[in-house]
Design a protein around this motif. Structure first.
Motif, short mmCIF file in Angstrom:
data_model
loop_
_atom_site.label_atom_id
_atom_site.label_comp_id
_atom_site.label_asym_id
_atom_site.label_seq_id
_atom_site.Cartn_x
_atom_site.Cartn_y
_atom_site.Cartn_z
N LYS A 175 0.95 -1.19 -0.06
CA LYS A 175 0.27 0.06 0.08
C LYS A 175 0.88 1.17 -0.04
O LYS A 175 0.64 2.25 -0.71
N LYS A 176 1.93 1.08 0.90
CA LYS A 176 2.71 2.36 1.28
C LYS A 176 3.53 2.75 -0.16
O LYS A 176 3.55 3.87 -1.01
N GLU A 177 3.99 1.81 -0.95
CA GLU A 177 4.76 1.72 -1.99
C GLU A 177 3.80 2.25 -3.24
O GLU A 177 4.32 2.99 -4.14
N ALA A 181 4.06 5.35 -5.61
CA ALA A 181 4.44 5.61 -6.88
C ALA A 181 3.08 6.42 -7.70
O ALA A 181 3.33 7.08 -8.56
N LYS A 182 1.94 6.19 -7.10
CA LYS A 182 0.69 7.20 -7.69
C LYS A 182 1.08 8.56 -7.51
O LYS A 182 0.83 9.35 -8.40
N ARG A 183 1.35 8.94 -6.29
CA ARG A 183 1.54 10.29 -6.17
C ARG A 183 2.82 10.77 -7.11
O ARG A 183 2.88 11.80 -7.73
N ARG A 184 3.87 10.19 -7.29
CA ARG A 184 5.13 10.23 -8.05
C ARG A 184 4.58 10.46 -9.33
O ARG A 184 4.86 11.54 -10.14
N ASP A 185 3.52 9.72 -9.74
CA ASP A 185 3.12 9.70 -11.41
C ASP A 185 2.33 10.83 -11.32
O ASP A 185 2.40 11.73 -12.64
#
Length: 189
Positions: A175-177, A181-185
């Motif tokens: 969940k954390k990763e 990753a979604k925020r980074r994208d």
């Protein structure tokens, strides 16, 4: 009545008490010297016993302190994270697992390494690939093969709480990763 513990202890011996009574009835220099000599030997024995007792106590405390210090410095923590340049992992994952798992319901071998293959999302695939073999195995058996935590705990020879802890830790990591990753994208778009 004698109050001195050393004298009481000395006169507990029947032969010495008899010699002392004999001296009190008929005092002679020879009896007096003999009693004094035996008493000096008795005192030396008590002193030696006291010395050895204190030495043993001190040395055992020193040994315990040194042992606790060494145990603190050289703890064997199998859940400790290691960084081997290969994405890390835990020391526990380095222990060879000799078990041969078999799914008795479908009569097929269990292959937890296939856990990544069920994900179509590339990011999720990469995140799950970073999990330890034990985490993948537990997630695969619980979510794909639909084993209960009790069944899995029995099969692996651990407690249900241990299975639950590994499962929850793996899910939190995913969940954390995934959120990261979604925020980074989202921020790059």
């Amino acid at each position: 009545m004698i109050q001195n513990r050393l004298l009481k202890n000395f006169l507990n011996d029947a032969e010495i008490k008899e010699l002392y009574q004999s001296y009190l009835e008929k005092p002679t220099i020879c009896k007096k010297e003999m009693i004094e000599k035996i008493f000096q030997i008795h005192v030396k024995k008590i002193q030696l016993l006291s010395y050895f007792s204190k030495t043993l106590t001190f040395e055992s405390q020193k040994f315990d302190k040194k042992n606790r210090h060494n145990n603190k410095l050289n703890q064997l923590i199998l859940d400790k994270n290691i960084d081997d340049g290969d994405g890390g992992g835990k020391l526990l994952d380095l222990i060879a697992d000799e078990r041969n798992y078999y799914d008795f319901v479908f009569n097929t071998p269990i292959e937890p390494s296939k856990l990544e293959m069920i994900f179509e999302d590339k990011q999720l695939y990469e995140i799950v690939s970073t999990l330890s073999a034990k985490q993948k195995e537990i997630l695969y058996l619980i979510f794909v093969k639909e084993w209960t935590e009790e069944e899995l705990a029995l099969e692996l020879g651990v407690s249900k709480q241990a299975i639950n802890k590994v499962k929850n830790h793996a899910l939190r990591k995913i969940k954390k990763e995934y959120e990261f990753a979604k925020r980074r994208d989202f921020n790059t778009n």
